[in-house]
Design a protein around this motif. Structure first.
Motif, short mmCIF file in Angstrom:
data_model
loop_
_atom_site.label_atom_id
_atom_site.label_comp_id
_atom_site.label_asym_id
_atom_site.label_seq_id
_atom_site.Cartn_x
_atom_site.Cartn_y
_atom_site.Cartn_z
N LEU A 342 27.49 -65.62 2.92
CA LEU A 342 27.34 -64.24 2.45
C LEU A 342 28.55 -63.40 2.86
CD1 LEU A 342 23.56 -63.73 3.27
CD2 LEU A 342 24.57 -63.94 1.00
N ALA A 343 29.03 -63.59 4.09
CA ALA A 343 30.22 -62.86 4.52
C ALA A 343 31.43 -63.26 3.69
CB ALA A 343 30.47 -63.11 6.01
N GLY A 344 31.51 -64.55 3.34
CA GLY A 344 32.61 -64.99 2.48
C GLY A 344 32.57 -64.31 1.12
N ILE A 345 31.37 -64.10 0.56
CA ILE A 345 31.26 -63.39 -0.74
C ILE A 345 31.78 -61.97 -0.60
CG2 ILE A 345 29.61 -62.51 -2.41
CD1 ILE A 345 27.91 -64.99 -1.90
N LEU A 346 31.45 -61.29 0.51
CA LEU A 346 31.95 -59.93 0.71
C LEU A 346 33.47 -59.90 0.80
CD1 LEU A 346 29.38 -58.50 3.29
CD2 LEU A 346 29.54 -57.99 0.86
N HIS A 347 34.05 -60.84 1.56
CA HIS A 347 35.52 -60.87 1.66
C HIS A 347 36.16 -61.26 0.33
CE1 HIS A 347 35.77 -60.09 5.93
NE2 HIS A 347 34.84 -61.00 6.17
N LEU A 348 35.48 -62.12 -0.46
CA LEU A 348 36.02 -62.48 -1.77
C LEU A 348 36.11 -61.26 -2.67
CD1 LEU A 348 36.93 -64.69 -3.75
CD2 LEU A 348 34.52 -65.05 -4.33
N GLY A 349 35.16 -60.34 -2.57
CA GLY A 349 35.20 -59.14 -3.39
C GLY A 349 36.37 -58.25 -3.08
N ASN A 350 36.97 -58.35 -1.88
CA ASN A 350 38.12 -57.53 -1.51
C ASN A 350 39.45 -58.16 -1.91
OD1 ASN A 350 36.40 -55.69 -0.44
ND2 ASN A 350 36.86 -56.11 1.70
N VAL A 351 39.41 -59.35 -2.50
CA VAL A 351 40.65 -60.00 -2.93
C VAL A 351 41.23 -59.21 -4.11
CG1 VAL A 351 41.65 -62.10 -3.91
CG2 VAL A 351 39.91 -62.25 -2.12
N GLY A 352 42.47 -58.81 -4.00
CA GLY A 352 43.13 -58.04 -5.05
C GLY A 352 44.19 -58.85 -5.78
N PHE A 353 44.50 -58.45 -7.01
CA PHE A 353 45.48 -59.14 -7.85
C PHE A 353 46.55 -58.14 -8.28
CE2 PHE A 353 41.40 -61.22 -8.41
CZ PHE A 353 41.71 -62.56 -8.21
N THR A 354 47.79 -58.64 -8.39
CA THR A 354 48.90 -57.83 -8.92
C THR A 354 49.42 -58.50 -10.18
OG1 THR A 354 50.46 -59.04 -7.49
CG2 THR A 354 49.52 -56.99 -6.64
N SER A 355 49.71 -57.71 -11.19
CA SER A 355 50.13 -58.23 -12.50
C SER A 355 51.61 -58.56 -12.49
CB SER A 355 49.84 -57.20 -13.59
OG SER A 355 48.46 -56.92 -13.66
N ARG A 356 51.92 -59.77 -12.98
CA ARG A 356 53.33 -60.10 -13.24
C ARG A 356 53.74 -59.55 -14.61
NH1 ARG A 356 53.64 -66.49 -11.61
NH2 ARG A 356 53.54 -66.26 -9.34
N ASP A 357 52.92 -59.91 -15.58
CA ASP A 357 53.10 -59.41 -16.94
C ASP A 357 51.70 -59.30 -17.55
OD1 ASP A 357 52.38 -62.07 -17.66
OD2 ASP A 357 54.48 -62.67 -17.55
N SER A 358 51.64 -59.20 -18.83
CA SER A 358 50.35 -58.98 -19.48
C SER A 358 49.47 -60.23 -19.46
CB SER A 358 50.56 -58.54 -20.93
OG SER A 358 51.28 -59.54 -21.65
N ASP A 359 50.04 -61.42 -19.25
CA ASP A 359 49.27 -62.66 -19.31
C ASP A 359 49.19 -63.40 -17.99
OD1 ASP A 359 48.84 -62.26 -21.99
OD2 ASP A 359 50.66 -63.33 -22.60
N SER A 360 49.71 -62.87 -16.90
CA SER A 360 49.67 -63.58 -15.62
C SER A 360 49.55 -62.57 -14.48
CB SER A 360 50.93 -64.44 -15.43
OG SER A 360 52.08 -63.61 -15.38
N CYS A 361 49.12 -63.08 -13.35
CA CYS A 361 48.96 -62.24 -12.17
C CYS A 361 49.13 -63.11 -10.93
CB CYS A 361 47.59 -61.55 -12.17
SG CYS A 361 46.21 -62.71 -12.03
N THR A 362 49.25 -62.46 -9.79
CA THR A 362 49.39 -63.18 -8.51
C THR A 362 48.56 -62.46 -7.45
OG1 THR A 362 51.34 -61.88 -7.90
CG2 THR A 362 51.72 -63.98 -9.04
N ILE A 363 48.40 -63.20 -6.34
CA ILE A 363 47.76 -62.62 -5.15
C ILE A 363 48.84 -62.40 -4.11
CG2 ILE A 363 46.08 -63.06 -3.31
CD1 ILE A 363 44.50 -64.74 -5.27
N PRO A 364 48.88 -61.25 -3.44
CA PRO A 364 49.92 -61.02 -2.42
C PRO A 364 49.93 -62.13 -1.39
CG PRO A 364 48.69 -59.01 -2.84
CD PRO A 364 47.98 -60.11 -3.58
N PRO A 365 51.12 -62.48 -0.86
CA PRO A 365 51.20 -63.56 0.14
C PRO A 365 50.47 -63.19 1.42
CG PRO A 365 53.29 -62.40 -0.05
CD PRO A 365 52.45 -61.89 -1.17
N LYS A 366 49.80 -64.20 1.99
CA LYS A 366 49.02 -64.04 3.22
C LYS A 366 48.02 -62.89 3.09
CE LYS A 366 52.58 -65.96 6.27
NZ LYS A 366 53.43 -65.73 7.46
N HIS A 367 47.32 -62.91 1.97
CA HIS A 367 46.34 -61.86 1.70
C HIS A 367 45.15 -62.02 2.66
CE1 HIS A 367 44.65 -58.64 -0.48
NE2 HIS A 367 43.75 -59.31 -1.16
#
Length: 1516
Positions: A342-367
């Motif tokens: 359950l705690a893992g689900i809460l932390h998963l909800g805080n994972v953020g994404f940054t857009s490279r372009d309109s068709d791809s994205c990344t997660i910040p390093p050492k998020h």
């Protein structure tokens, strides 16, 4: 037609035409209150277009009829039927009548339950009611459903009874809106089964069944805008019973968990409770590894903006949840695994994404959120980070990895969170079912269905569609069941009936689930590669629009559709239907989770690759609803997954069919929960919301089906009793059935309005109201005739009575006036005499009071003046003293200032003269002649100085030898004191001889103190000589250095070096000795504190001994025969609280009263002899302990002698430190002497019982003395260690006469320091080993003693058990009278043996033994008081028996033949004058238990004695 006219409207007259007459009360529609009550002001005639009505508030209204239907308004029921507990008992069955009846019961009567045929309507009161306790459950147990008020327990009892009677499984279907109280109703039903049936085993299955509720509420309930604890899933719990109908287990099925709530919450709503419980418990130590924070720090818990529920503590709820998990067998490791996911689900909800372009994205390093999620789940960070931003596309030839956009990645993250939570939910349900499963074969079950009610919101999606589809199926089953029961009732009564038309919602169900229905088209669109919500909506329009009357399209939308459900029209938005139906989760993310190192996580996904079928869901006892798409690892990718994958809609349809099969195979019982308002106000009724729910839950449909037939039913006897007034005497026959038929044929001409059954008469709607109107008219006419006759008779009787009363009153008034006048004359004369004496008394009392007040004022005034004079003199005296001391201080200060100034002037003048002399000497020194004069004889002077130094060294050695002799004498004296102490300890057996020896020891101690003072004076003189010698030597050496600076520079440097080293060593040793001296002083203070504690303990033991002695005296007085003290309660004229002393009664049973007293004497003597024997044994034990103490002291002396045999080479500084140590040891000896004085004080002042050897206080003091002696020996050993260390260090720094060996001296000192540290460490290790060995031996002995004591206790218990069995057999053979005496004698014997046993058991602990003795005495006193009470009770009963026998004899002798039986029955029997019940007095007076301490304090410290008055103080 005219026969039906009157003040009340009737729906159908005798001719069958419907008429609404003047003064009839009707219901009219109202936009605010839904329905309003009004009264008809004129008769309605066919053809009228409007009705003239008057509302309840007095306002007149013209009500227009519908020109098309021309339907008249609904009629109100008579007041006699308002508030009925069964809605089907109403004469007029329609919506306003049902709504009004529910409102009256809920608001006016505070009743939340109402029957509607077979349906129980429950309205949520929004507050706790005291109607669910154990006594309520017992009241409903075994009762028929209609015998008591409507209640959820009545429905549960009916289901339980039918299961046992018909041997058929039962179901309780609880439905309603969110917040209506479904979960609470289901919980109370389960509690009823658990309480009434119990469990068939010792596993407490009913507790486990109830414990499943907190778990399911925490993971399946959440706060919504309508309910703080809304169930977001449906559940069906089967409670299994064995052949004796006791609970053996349970099984749970769940339906359609709202997974979308995990990732999204609307405004003012919350996620599932378990997440907030985790956040509230984040600071607990076991949850530190989860790295949680507050609910506002997680995206999945802060969207609603309402993280707290008023009145709910999430931390406490978490404790309840964990307790329930433990009760159901979920171990701590599994619990922590659940919380980790359950705690893992809460932390998963805080994972953020940054857009490279309109068709791809990344997660910040050492998020950080993602790294925490991976750590908790045990998966690889890089792999999870990759598959959150990419997906795999498989074709026939190749497999592609494609990046996804930020929006797609967010949706994939949310889908993964929902999937994990759904899997965890199913896993928990599986384990709950395993805990509730029973190995015993199930004979029958009762199912409790807690399912969501009909829902319609502003935006309705896939969840609302499935919920309303389930409610359509349940409503169809409900209608069929109600119609079936109606038919069974008519067939049982054998009356002709026609088919009742009712609403059939099968077309709506076909629209949803048939071929090419909504679900079928939705599944087909989900299989399309490019299927969207828009294309699915167009297919729906093309297939069903204008072809199905229940399907409509909104005017302003192409992405929505409307379905006409049985309750209302609902508009569904197509957006999200396909995605929710697919429930798509990327397989790559699931594979990453399956490869987790966290063992519990792969368990959640074990069934992903299994095909889900209805049979497997049925066998597991639970229907999983949400399954992630699974793909095989081998073969063609995607082919097998598509074949076996089932959509959410398909799974829900299958589970719903299984539920319908289960319900159809059982006997259903319905509970419809109603939400009275949307604001959760207690006992507030909103008519609009109530009508909306009544329409939705099928209650009105039940009413309509009942109204279509014969809703009102009366048995023949009830009808005859109610409407007997409408019959004439000739109409009453012996056959009640025929009588009712004849009357009804005359009263109601239309035979279709009623039917005659075997046991009941069935009426159409409104006929009971018509009969009530006829009955009221008949009773009204009869009342008028009776009133006319009675009123005339009453007035005649009243006139005659008033005439007779007037004459009588006149006669009595005149006599009364004459008597009053005579009385007035007598009172006047008496008042004159009373006034004379009273005025004299008042004046005399006033004079006495003034005289007393004057004397008091004089006394206080004189005392006040005297005190003022005294205080004034005291202040003057103190002022004189202060002046004296201040003036003396000022004079001394002035003198010291002058003295310092004079000394300063002298110093300045002498310094000036010295400077002048120094100049002269320098001038003379420069001359050659002066130098020659000084050089002559310098060698002789040096030789003289050398001889002088040798002489001083000899004196120094002599002083050292003298100090050594003094130390030897001190040691011999110490040995002598120790030998005296041993003799004193050995002589403690004889108290008188010990006292003389203590006096002699004190005299010797005085001599030793004198010697010690002499030694101290010599020590001071030696110190002064040593200081003086040091000063002279330093002055001489400085002079030699000044004179020989030019000749002997090397010698000067060496001497300086030696002096500096000696000073450093002296300073270090002095510092150490100062610190050790302080430590020894602290220890000495601790010993003195312990000595004070010993004194306090001794005083406390003395007081306790006095108390025990008084109790023993009381016991001896109580046990004496003959003269005793009893409460004198035989006379009602005397005080109720006084006592008298009397001789034991001899009228009734004197011999019986004397026997117990005679038996107590030998028992007390034997007890006394045994106690005396025990005292002798304790003295022997004390002697053994004293010998052991002496042996330990000899060992200490031997070890100390070995320490002193080492070679000792001492110097002046060593002797100084030795004297310091001797002073500290003398202080320790002084402490021992003080303890001896304490022992002497005990022997002189203490009572012989306390100070005698073996007494408890004596033993306690001896034990404390032994502990203090042992501690002193330990201190001695530490001092010996310190002495050896000082000797080694001083030997290393002994000054030498040769001035050339400085470097060798430093090396030797360093080596000796190392050796001293090694010796100190070795001695410390030896002491540690010795202590550890002694502790080990003592523990071993204590363990052996405990084991032996336990064996002896077991053997004694066995013997006691055998003896009790023998005594019981003997008592059963005795007659009843002797049995009581024998039991009391056995009890006294048992207490005596128990006393001796506990005396031996607590021999080592006097405090426990004394507390046990006190409790034993109290028990003996209680037994004796009980015996006296029983004797008194027997005497009183004998007296009462004699009185009753005398009364019976008088009644038998009386003239019974002259008295009629009626008089005998009516004549009251005079009560027998029974003496009042004796009160349970405690001792000499009665008081409350809490006032005992105050009473004892007043008795001890009060200023009044017991002998000052004739009577005792009043009781409290």
């Amino acid at each position: 037609m005219e026969a039906g006219r009157g003040r009340q409207g009737v729906p159908a007259g005798p001719s069958g035409g419907r008429m609404v007459l003047k003064f009839a009360r009707v219901w009219i529609p109202d936009p605010e209150e839904v329905w309003r009550s009004a009264e008809l002001l004129r008769d309605y005639r066919p053809g009228d277009k409007a009705l003239l009505l008057r509302l309840e508030e007095g306002k007149d209204l013209e009500y227009r009829l519908d020109p098309k239907t021309k339907e008249l308004p609904h009629l109100r029921n008579p007041d006699i039927l308002v508030g009925e507990n069964d809605l089907t008992a109403l004469s007029y069955l329609h919506e306003p009548a049902v709504l009004h009846n529910l409102r009256v019961r809920f608001i006016d009567s505070k009743l939340i339950y109402t029957y509607c045929g077979i349906v129980l309507v429950a309205i949520n009161p929004y507050e706790q009611l005291p109607i669910y306790g154990e006594d309520i459950i017992n009241a409903y147990s075994g009762q028929n459903m209609g015998d008591m008020d409507p209640h959820i327990f009545a429905v549960a009892e009916e289901a339980y009874k039918q299961m046992a009677r018909d041997e058929r499984n039962q179901s309780i279907i609880v439905s309603g809106e969110s917040g209506a109280g479904k979960t609470v109703s289901a919980k109370y039903a389960m509690r009823y089964f658990a309480t009434v049936s119990g469990s068939a085993s010792e596993a407490n299955v009913e507790e486990k069944v109830l414990a499943s509720n907190p778990i399911m509420e925490s993971i399946g309930n959440a706060k919504t805008t309508r309910n703080d604890n809304s169930s977001r899933f449906g559940k069906y719990i089967e409670i299994g019973f064995d052949k004796r109908y006791r609970i053996i287990g349970a099984n749970m099925r769940t339906y359609l968990l709202e997974k979308s709530r995990v990732v999204f919450q609307a405004e003012e709503e919350r996620n599932y409770h378990i997440f907030y419980q985790l956040c509230a418990s984040a600071k607990s130590p076991e949850f530190k590894m989860l790295r949680l924070g507050t609910a506002d720090s997680f995206h999945y818990t802060k969207q609603g903006g309402s993280p707290v529920i008023e009145g709910v503590d999430d931390a406490k709820e978490m404790a309840h949840t964990r307790q329930a998990c433990s009760l159901l067998g979920i171990s701590e490791s599994y619990q922590m695994g659940i919380f980790r996911i359950l705690a893992g689900i809460l932390h998963l909800g805080n994972v953020g994404f940054t857009s490279r372009d309109s068709d791809s994205c990344t997660i910040p390093p050492k998020h950080e959120p993602l790294s925490i999620f991976c750590d908790l789940m045990g998966v690889d960070y890089e792999e999870m980070c990759h598959w959150l931003c990419h997906r795999k596309l498989a074709t026939a030839a190749e497999t592609y990895i494609k990046p996804i956009s930020k929006l797609q990645a967010t949706n994939a993250r949310d889908a993964l969170a929902k999937h994990i939570y759904a899997k965890l939910f199913n896993w928990i349900v599986d384990h709950v079912n395993q805990a509730l499963h029973s190995a015993v074969k199930q004979h029958s079950f009762i199912g409790v269905l807690d399912i969501y009610g009909f829902e319609t919101f502003e935006i309705n999606s896939f969840e609302q569609f499935c919920i309303n589809y389930a409610n359509e199926k349940l409503q169809q089953q409900f209608n069929m069941h109600v119609f079936k029961l109606e038919q069974e009732e008519y067939m049982k009564e054998q009356i002709p009936w026609t088919l009742i038309d009712f609403y059939d919602n099968q077309p709506c169900i076909n629209l949803i689930e048939s071929k090419l229905g909504i679900l079928d088209l939705l599944d087909e669109e989900c299989k399309m590669p490019k299927g969207t919500d828009d294309t699915w909506a167009q297919k729906l329009y093309n297939t069903h629009l204008n072809k199905c009357a229940l399907f409509e399209k909104p005017r302003l939308s192409n992405k929505a559709f409307i379905i006409q459900h049985f309750a209302d029209k609902v508009e569904y938005q197509c957006e999200g239907f396909l995605e929710k139906n697919k429930d798509t989760v990327f397989e790559e993310q699931i594979q990453v989770l399956k490869s987790s190192k966290f063992k519990m996580l792969p368990e959640l996904f074990q069934d992903d690759e299994k095909a889900i079928s209805p049979t497997s869901a049925m066998s597991s006892g639970r229907t999983p609803l949400s399954r992630a798409p699974s793909k095989p690892t081998k073969g063609r990718p995607g082919q097998m997954a598509k074949e076996h994958k089932k959509t959410v809609g398909h799974q829900f349809r299958n589970s719903l069919h299984l539920l319908m099969e289960t319900l159809n195979a059982t006997t259903p019982h319905y509970v419809r929960c109603i939400k009275p308002n949307d604001f959760k106000f207690p006992f507030t009724f909103d008519e609009k919301r109530a009508v909306q729910q009544l329409r939705a839950c099928g209650v009105l449909e039940t009413i309509r089906i009942s109204a279509a037939g014969f809703p009102s039913r009366w048995t023949y006897q009830e009808f005859f009793s109610r409407y007997r007034v409408l019959m004439k005497q000739k109409d009453v026959l012996g056959d009640r059935k025929q009588t009712c038929k004849n009357v009804l044929e005359k009263l109601i001409l239309d035979k279709d309005k009623y039917q005659f059954g075997k046991t009941k008469i069935f009426f159409r709607a409104g006929q009971v109201a018509y009969l009530e109107k006829l009955r009221a008219d008949k009773l009204r006419a009869a009342c008028i005739r009776i009133q006319k006759t009675i009123r005339g008779w009453l007035l005649r009787k009243k006139y005659l009575r008033m005439q007779r009363a007037a004459v009588t009153v006149q006669r009595y008034v005149r006599g009364y006036q004459a008597r009053c006048y005579v009385k007035f004359l007598r009172r006047t004369k008496a008042a004159t005499a009373v006034q004379k004496y009273w005025r004299m008394y008042v004046i005399r009392r006033r004079y006495k009071m003034k005289q007393a007040a004057t004397l008091v004022l004089q006394a206080y005034l004189r005392g006040y003046l005297a005190r003022n004079r005294y205080h004034k003199m005291l202040r003057e005296h103190k002022a004189v003293i202060i002046q004296k001391w201040v003036r003396g201080w000022l004079a001394r200060t002035r003198y010291s200032r002058c003295l310092h100034a004079i000394i300063y002037l002298q110093c300045c003048f002498r310094r000036m003269m010295a400077k002048r002399e120094l100049k002269k000497l320098k001038i003379e020194a420069r001359s050659v002649e002066r130098y020659k004069k000084l050089h002559i004889g310098m060698e002789n002077k040096i030789m003289q100085l050398q001889r002088k130094v040798d002489e001083q060294n000899k004196d120094y050695k002599c002083l050292m030898e003298k100090l050594t002799s003094l130390e030897g004498t001190y040691n011999s004296e110490t040995e002598k004191l120790r030998s005296d102490l041993e003799r004193l300890q050995l002589s403690e057996e004889e108290a008188k001889v010990a006292t003389g020896r203590v006096l002699s020891l004190q005299e010797e101690l005085a001599k030793l103190r004198k010697d010690l003072e002499q030694t101290r004076s010599e020590k001071k003189s030696i110190e002064e000589r040593a200081d003086k010698y040091k000063q002279e030597t330093e002055q001489l050496v400085s002079n030699l250095k000044d004179e020989n600076t030019l000749l002997k520079q090397e010698k000067e440097s060496l001497n300086l070096l030696i002096v500096e080293q000696a000073k450093e060593m002296t300073e270090t040793m002095e510092k150490k000795l100062v610190e050790e001296t302080k430590q020894l002083e602290l220890d000495l203070n601790d010993e003195r504190l312990r000595y004070q504690n010993l004194l306090n303990e001794f005083s406390r033991l003395e007081e306790r001994y006095d108390d025990l002695k008084e109790e023993m005296t009381l016991m001896m007085n109580v046990s004496k025969p003959g003269h005793k003290r009893t409460d004198s309660t035989h006379s009602s004229n005397e005080s109720e609280y006084t006592f008298s002393s009397e001789i034991a009664e001899t009228e009734d049973v004197p011999s019986r009263m004397e026997e117990p007293s005679e038996k107590k004497v030998p028992l007390d003597m034997s007890l006394f002899l045994k106690l005396q024997k025990r005292v002798t044994e304790l003295e022997q034990e004390k002697q053994v302990m004293q010998d052991e103490l002496d042996r330990k002291e000899e060992l200490v002396l031997r070890s100390k002698a070995k320490e002193e045999e080492r070679p000792q080479i001492r110097g002046a500084e060593l002797e100084y430190e030795s004297l310091k140590r001797q002073e500290l040891e003398s202080e320790n000896k002084k402490l021992k002497n003080e303890l001896n004085e304490l022992r002497k004080a005990l022997s002189e002042k203490g009572a012989p019982e306390v100070t005698a050897p073996g007494a408890p206080a004596y033993r306690v003091l001896m034990e404390q003395l032994t502990s203090v002696s042992e501690e002193l020996d330990v201190r001695k050993e530490e001092v010996l260690i310190l002495r050896s260390q000082l000797v080694s260090q001083k030997e290393a720094v002994q000054p030498k006469n040769t001035m050339t060996d400085s470097t060798i001296l430093l090396e030797d000192v360093q080596k000796l320091k190392d050796k001293g540290e090694i010796a100190q460490a070795y001695i410390g290790l030896k002491e540690t080993n010795r202590l550890l060995e002694s502790q080990l031996q003592s523990q071993k002995r204590s363990h052996e003693n405990e084991a032996e004591a336990l064996r002896g206790e077991i053997q004694s218990l066995k013997e006691e058990n055998n003896r009790q069995q023998q005594l019981l057999a003997q008592n059963l053979q005795l007659p009843p009278e002797a049995r009581i005496e024998a039991s009391l004698q056995h009890e006294i014997t048992r207490l005596t043996n128990e006393n001796l046993y506990f005396e031996e058991l607590y021999a080592d602990d006097p405090k426990k033994y004394q507390s046990y003795r006190i409790s034993l005495y109290r028990r003996l006193i209680d037994l004796m008081e009980q015996l006296e009470k029983q004797d008194k009770t027997v005497r009183k009963l004998k007296k009462q028996l004699k009185v009753f026998a005398k009364k019976i004899g008088e009644l038998e002798v009386g003239q019974m033949e002259n008295i009629s039986p009626g008089q005998i029955i009516d004549e009251p029997i005079r009560p027998v004058n029974i003496p009042r019940k004796e009160k349970d007095f405690q001792g000499m007076l009665e008081y409350k238990k809490e006032d005992e301490q105050k009473l004892v304090k007043n008795l001890i410290l009060g200023k009044y004695s017991w002998c000052e008055g004739n009577s005792l103080p009043f009781r409290h």
